[in-house]
Motif scaffolding. Structure first.
Motif, short mmCIF file in Angstrom:
data_model
loop_
_atom_site.label_atom_id
_atom_site.label_comp_id
_atom_site.label_asym_id
_atom_site.label_seq_id
_atom_site.Cartn_x
_atom_site.Cartn_y
_atom_site.Cartn_z
N LEU A 17 0.66 -23.00 13.91
CA LEU A 17 1.57 -22.13 13.33
C LEU A 17 1.47 -22.09 11.78
O LEU A 17 1.56 -21.23 10.92
N THR A 18 0.97 -23.25 11.12
CA THR A 18 0.72 -23.25 9.68
C THR A 18 -0.54 -22.43 9.26
O THR A 18 -0.32 -21.87 8.24
N VAL A 19 -1.70 -22.56 9.94
CA VAL A 19 -2.65 -21.65 9.71
C VAL A 19 -2.27 -20.22 9.83
O VAL A 19 -2.55 -19.48 9.01
N ALA A 20 -1.81 -19.98 11.06
CA ALA A 20 -1.30 -18.63 11.38
C ALA A 20 -0.49 -18.05 10.01
O ALA A 20 -0.62 -16.69 9.91
N SER A 21 0.72 -18.74 9.80
CA SER A 21 1.47 -18.30 8.90
C SER A 21 0.78 -18.09 7.32
O SER A 21 1.02 -17.20 6.68
N LEU A 24 -1.04 -14.87 7.58
CA LEU A 24 -0.03 -13.75 7.60
C LEU A 24 0.42 -13.78 5.85
O LEU A 24 0.38 -12.53 5.51
N LEU A 25 0.46 -14.71 5.31
CA LEU A 25 1.07 -14.53 3.80
C LEU A 25 -0.15 -13.91 3.04
O LEU A 25 -0.04 -12.94 2.48
N LEU A 26 -1.45 -14.39 3.60
CA LEU A 26 -2.54 -13.84 2.81
C LEU A 26 -2.62 -12.31 2.91
O LEU A 26 -2.88 -11.83 2.10
N ASP A 27 -2.36 -11.97 4.33
CA ASP A 27 -2.56 -10.54 4.71
C ASP A 27 -1.38 -9.91 3.93
O ASP A 27 -1.87 -8.71 3.34
N LEU A 28 -0.22 -10.08 3.72
CA LEU A 28 0.70 -9.70 2.87
C LEU A 28 0.13 -9.53 1.34
O LEU A 28 0.49 -8.24 0.86
N ALA A 29 -0.35 -10.48 0.83
CA ALA A 29 -0.87 -10.45 -0.46
C ALA A 29 -2.05 -9.47 -0.52
O ALA A 29 -1.91 -8.53 -1.39
N VAL A 30 -2.74 -9.20 0.46
CA VAL A 30 -4.05 -8.29 0.42
C VAL A 30 -3.38 -6.86 0.47
O VAL A 30 -3.94 -6.02 -0.15
N ILE A 31 -2.33 -6.77 1.33
CA ILE A 31 -1.83 -5.28 1.29
C ILE A 31 -1.12 -4.91 0.21
O ILE A 31 -1.11 -4.07 -0.26
N LEU A 32 -0.26 -5.77 -0.38
CA LEU A 32 0.42 -5.42 -1.47
C LEU A 32 -0.66 -5.41 -2.85
O LEU A 32 -0.37 -4.09 -3.64
N PHE A 33 -1.77 -5.70 -2.53
CA PHE A 33 -2.68 -5.76 -3.82
C PHE A 33 -3.46 -4.21 -3.51
O PHE A 33 -3.68 -3.65 -4.42
N GLY A 34 -3.52 -3.88 -2.30
CA GLY A 34 -4.09 -2.45 -1.87
C GLY A 34 -3.00 -1.49 -2.49
O GLY A 34 -3.56 -0.58 -2.74
N VAL A 35 -1.77 -1.47 -1.91
CA VAL A 35 -1.05 -0.78 -2.48
C VAL A 35 -0.92 -0.52 -3.73
O VAL A 35 -0.75 0.81 -4.50
N PHE A 36 -0.69 -1.63 -4.57
CA PHE A 36 -0.91 -1.47 -6.02
C PHE A 36 -1.88 -0.98 -6.65
O PHE A 36 -1.89 0.19 -7.55
N MET A 37 -3.22 -1.19 -6.13
CA MET A 37 -4.27 -0.42 -6.62
C MET A 37 -4.30 0.94 -6.30
O MET A 37 -4.36 1.53 -7.25
N ARG A 38 -3.65 1.17 -5.11
CA ARG A 38 -3.94 2.85 -4.65
C ARG A 38 -2.82 3.53 -5.38
O ARG A 38 -3.21 4.64 -5.79
N TYR A 39 -1.61 3.00 -5.44
CA TYR A 39 -0.63 4.00 -5.78
C TYR A 39 -0.43 3.79 -7.72
O TYR A 39 0.24 4.61 -8.30
N LEU A 40 -0.66 2.74 -7.95
CA LEU A 40 -0.40 2.49 -9.51
C LEU A 40 -1.50 2.27 -10.37
O LEU A 40 -1.55 3.00 -11.60
N VAL A 41 -2.74 2.15 -10.00
CA VAL A 41 -4.17 2.11 -10.63
C VAL A 41 -5.05 3.35 -10.48
O VAL A 41 -5.52 3.85 -11.23
#
Length: 163
Positions: A17-21, A24-41
């Motif tokens: 559960l620690t590794v899976a979590s 999942l947290l890293l996935d959230l960071a990658v998605i937020l980075f992608g959204v930031f780069m796509r819509y703001l940059v």
């Protein structure tokens, strides 16, 4: 009651559960980075979508075994509540053997598949497809391990007392 040492099961469950979590947290960071780069940059790197997809698959598969022993997966336990205790034990044994055998078979087949795609590279990350595909056999092997450790004991249900 766990089939093998309950402490081993608890440690394995916590680690999964620690590794899976973390994935999942890293996935959230990658998605937020992608959204930031796509819509703001103005343009996101191509690798963000692919990495997010691989991370979500990996997190789900690595957490599946731990969720299975907690009874947190989707299942209908109505039959178990209607059967007499002896037949319920037989049903639990059947469910356990079925889960164990399917998880082992899926681990073997997915391992062979992961090795067979080694000549292909992923489009965005440029790495061998074997690396992200290894989350399949590892996840199914962890499910088999957790099922083996748990044994044919009844799985928890939502109506079970948490104590």
């Amino acid at each position: 009651m766990a089939f093998l040492n309950p402490r081993v099961l608890a440690i394995s469950r916590h680690a999964s559960l620690t590794v899976a979590s973390s994935l999942l947290l890293l996935d959230l960071a990658v998605i937020l980075f992608g959204v930031f780069m796509r819509y703001l940059v103005g343009g996101a790197p191509i690798w963000t979508d692919e990495l997010a997809r691989f991370l979500i698959i990996g997190s789900v598969l690595l957490g599946a075994g731990a969720v299975w022993i907690e009874g947190g997966h989707m299942r209908v336990a109505l039959i178990e509540s209607l059967l007499p205790p002896r037949l319920c034990r037989i049903l639990n044994l059947y469910q356990w053997l079925l889960t164990l055998s399917l998880a082992v078979a899926a681990a073997i087949v997915s391992y062979r598949y992961a090795l067979s795609v080694s000549m292909f590279t992923s489009q965005g990350l440029g790495i061998s497809r074997t690396w992200p595909m290894l989350s399949l056999p590892i996840g199914f092997a962890l499910l088999a391990w957790h099922a083996l450790c748990h044994g044919p004991a009844p799985l928890k249900t939502l109506t079970d007392d948490p104590t």
